[in-house]
Scaffold this motif. Structure first.
Motif, PDB file in Angstrom:
ATOM      1  N   UNK A 101      53.790  38.377  45.603  1.00 45.31           N
ATOM      2  CA  UNK A 101      52.589  37.416  45.351  1.00 45.31           C
ATOM      3  C   UNK A 101      52.994  36.425  46.542  1.00 45.31           C
ATOM      4  N   UNK A 102      51.885  35.953  46.969  1.00 44.44           N
ATOM      5  CA  UNK A 102      52.098  34.735  48.043  1.00 44.44           C
ATOM      6  C   UNK A 102      51.460  33.427  47.378  1.00 44.44           C
ATOM      7  N   UNK A 103      50.500  33.867  46.162  1.00 46.73           N
ATOM      8  CA  UNK A 103      49.741  32.602  45.736  1.00 46.73           C
ATOM      9  C   UNK A 103      49.426  33.026  44.208  1.00 46.73           C
ATOM     10  N   UNK A 104      49.598  32.099  43.424  1.00 47.31           N
ATOM     11  CA  UNK A 104      49.026  32.135  41.888  1.00 47.31           C
ATOM     12  C   UNK A 104      48.192  31.124  42.003  1.00 47.31           C
ATOM     13  N   UNK A 105      46.906  31.380  41.190  1.00 53.48           N
ATOM     14  CA  UNK A 105      45.908  30.534  40.971  1.00 53.48           C
ATOM     15  C   UNK A 105      45.477  29.954  39.397  1.00 53.48           C
ATOM     16  N   UNK A 106      45.041  29.227  39.284  1.00 51.44           N
ATOM     17  CA  UNK A 106      44.389  28.844  37.936  1.00 51.44           C
ATOM     18  C   UNK A 106      42.674  29.560  38.274  1.00 51.44           C
ATOM     19  N   UNK A 107      42.173  29.723  36.945  1.00 50.45           N
ATOM     20  CA  UNK A 107      40.603  30.408  36.984  1.00 50.45           C
ATOM     21  C   UNK A 107      39.832  28.945  37.804  1.00 50.45           C
ATOM     22  N   UNK A 108      38.691  29.523  38.293  1.00 50.76           N
ATOM     23  CA  UNK A 108      37.783  28.735  39.027  1.00 50.76           C
ATOM     24  C   UNK A 108      37.521  27.673  37.576  1.00 50.76           C
ATOM     25  N   UNK A 109      37.004  26.339  38.062  1.00 51.49           N
ATOM     26  CA  UNK A 109      36.670  25.397  37.118  1.00 51.49           C
ATOM     27  C   UNK A 109      35.066  25.792  36.781  1.00 51.49           C
ATOM     28  N   UNK A 110      34.494  25.830  35.624  1.00 51.18           N
ATOM     29  CA  UNK A 110      33.206  26.217  35.210  1.00 51.18           C
ATOM     30  C   UNK A 110      33.068  27.889  35.235  1.00 51.18           C
ATOM     31  N   UNK A 111      34.320  28.535  35.362  1.00 51.35           N
ATOM     32  CA  UNK A 111      34.131  30.028  35.545  1.00 51.35           C
ATOM     33  C   UNK A 111      34.178  30.739  34.062  1.00 51.35           C
ATOM     34  N   UNK A 112      33.411  31.717  33.952  1.00 50.12           N
ATOM     35  CA  UNK A 112      33.571  32.457  32.537  1.00 50.12           C
ATOM     36  C   UNK A 112      35.172  33.188  32.204  1.00 50.12           C
ATOM     37  N   UNK A 113      35.811  33.399  33.355  1.00 53.09           N
ATOM     38  CA  UNK A 113      36.813  34.011  33.377  1.00 53.09           C
ATOM     39  C   UNK A 113      38.016  33.284  32.813  1.00 53.09           C
ATOM     40  N   UNK A 114      39.100  33.780  32.062  1.00 51.86           N
ATOM     41  CA  UNK A 114      40.110  32.951  31.730  1.00 51.86           C
ATOM     42  C   UNK A 114      41.194  33.105  32.425  1.00 51.86           C
ATOM     43  N   UNK A 115      41.210  33.804  33.511  1.00 47.66           N
ATOM     44  CA  UNK A 115      42.571  34.254  34.254  1.00 47.66           C
ATOM     45  C   UNK A 115      42.417  33.588  35.571  1.00 47.66           C
ATOM     46  N   UNK A 116      43.473  33.324  36.401  1.00 46.50           N
ATOM     47  CA  UNK A 116      43.356  33.115  37.651  1.00 46.50           C
ATOM     48  C   UNK A 116      43.678  34.377  38.424  1.00 46.50           C
ATOM     49  N   UNK A 117      43.783  34.081  39.738  1.00 46.85           N
ATOM     50  CA  UNK A 117      44.314  35.106  40.660  1.00 46.85           C
ATOM     51  C   UNK A 117      45.752  35.318  41.077  1.00 46.85           C
ATOM     52  N   UNK A 118      46.190  36.371  41.517  1.00 46.39           N
ATOM     53  CA  UNK A 118      47.494  36.632  42.159  1.00 46.39           C
ATOM     54  C   UNK A 118      47.005  37.571  43.492  1.00 46.39           C
ATOM     55  N   UNK A 119      47.582  36.794  44.473  1.00 48.23           N
ATOM     56  CA  UNK A 119      47.189  37.013  45.862  1.00 48.23           C
ATOM     57  C   UNK A 119      48.580  37.579  46.299  1.00 48.23           C
ATOM     58  N   UNK A 120      48.707  38.885  46.706  1.00 44.54           N
ATOM     59  CA  UNK A 120      49.769  39.388  47.340  1.00 44.54           C
ATOM     60  C   UNK A 120      49.680  40.300  48.568  1.00 44.54           C
ATOM     61  N   UNK A 121      50.667  40.348  49.477  1.00 49.04           N
ATOM     62  CA  UNK A 121      50.579  40.698  50.817  1.00 49.04           C
ATOM     63  C   UNK A 121      51.725  41.798  51.015  1.00 49.04           C
ATOM     64  N   UNK A 122      51.704  42.691  51.994  1.00 46.25           N
ATOM     65  CA  UNK A 122      52.628  43.527  52.481  1.00 46.25           C
ATOM     66  C   UNK A 122      52.485  43.758  53.793  1.00 46.25           C
ATOM     67  N   UNK A 123      53.576  43.803  54.686  1.00 42.38           N
ATOM     68  CA  UNK A 123      53.381  44.236  56.237  1.00 42.38           C
ATOM     69  C   UNK A 123      54.810  44.757  56.250  1.00 42.38           C
ATOM     70  N   UNK A 124      54.773  46.029  56.166  1.00 40.44           N
ATOM     71  CA  UNK A 124      55.896  46.762  56.360  1.00 40.44           C
ATOM     72  C   UNK A 124      56.613  46.761  57.755  1.00 40.44           C
TER      73      UNK A 124
END
Length: 190
Positions: A101-124
């Motif tokens: 993971x390179x970034x964890x986020x909170x959910x968007x304000x005003x969004x119906x979802x209750x979870x944020x994002x986990x953005x991850x990357x790989x470069x072998x």
């Protein structure tokens, strides 16, 4: 006047050594973080704070073990044991929760979802294939979206001089974020 414009334009250019695969990944990861946060997602730094706190405790335990009166061998052994256990806990957190993971986020304000994002990357190593994945921070949640990813060659975004073509990279990452948000929205009946 024309020289100032050219000079300021070259200062904003993101350039990287093409022979340094770690620097390439770092440049792309930083750009991904900028793109996702520019879309309204706020970074969740709770895991980073836990890691900093745990790292501080590990340092204090190591310092106590180093400078404590060494007449008590059992105390030294207990300090060493605490150090090993806390370091193992830190590695467990990195392995289980953080992964790539390179970034964890909170959910968007005003969004119906209750979870944020986990953005991850790989470069072998020894590869030009950069994989970017966007997933839900809580995959078991009922509002969790479907994981999306793309794998593309870094040569699509970097020139032969190592300059990042930000417009192309932003377009690809924003399309992936849009794909994730649209996949998580309920379908409207017609």
């Amino acid at each position: 006047m024309e020289e100032k414009k050219t000079e300021s334009a070259t200062k904003n250019v993101k350039k990287v050594n093409l022979l340094d695969h770690i620097a390439i990944k770092h440049l792309l990861d930083e750009s991904v973080s900028d793109i996702v946060t520019s879309r309204g997602y706020k970074e969740d730094v709770r895991l980073s704070n836990v890691k900093f706190l745990l790292g501080g405790i590990i340092i204090v335990v190591a310092l106590v073990a180093q400078f404590y009166n060494k007449k008590c061998g059992i105390c030294l052994l207990l300090d060493f044991g605490k150090y090993v256990v806390l370091t193992a806990v830190m590695q467990l957190i990195l392995y289980i929760k953080e992964k790539n993971a390179i970034l964890f986020t909170y959910p968007l304000e005003g969004s119906f979802t209750s979870t944020g994002l986990v953005v991850s990357s790989k470069l072998p190593r020894f590869s030009d294939q950069y994989t970017l994945t966007i997933d839900s921070a809580d995959p078991q949640s009922i509002s969790a979206g479907k994981s999306v990813q793309f794998t593309k060659s870094v040569t699509q975004w970097l020139t032969k001089d190592g300059v990042l073509v930000e417009g192309l990279f932003w377009k690809d990452v924003e399309a992936l974020v849009k794909e994730y948000t649209e996949a998580g929205e309920p379908k409207k009946k017609r």
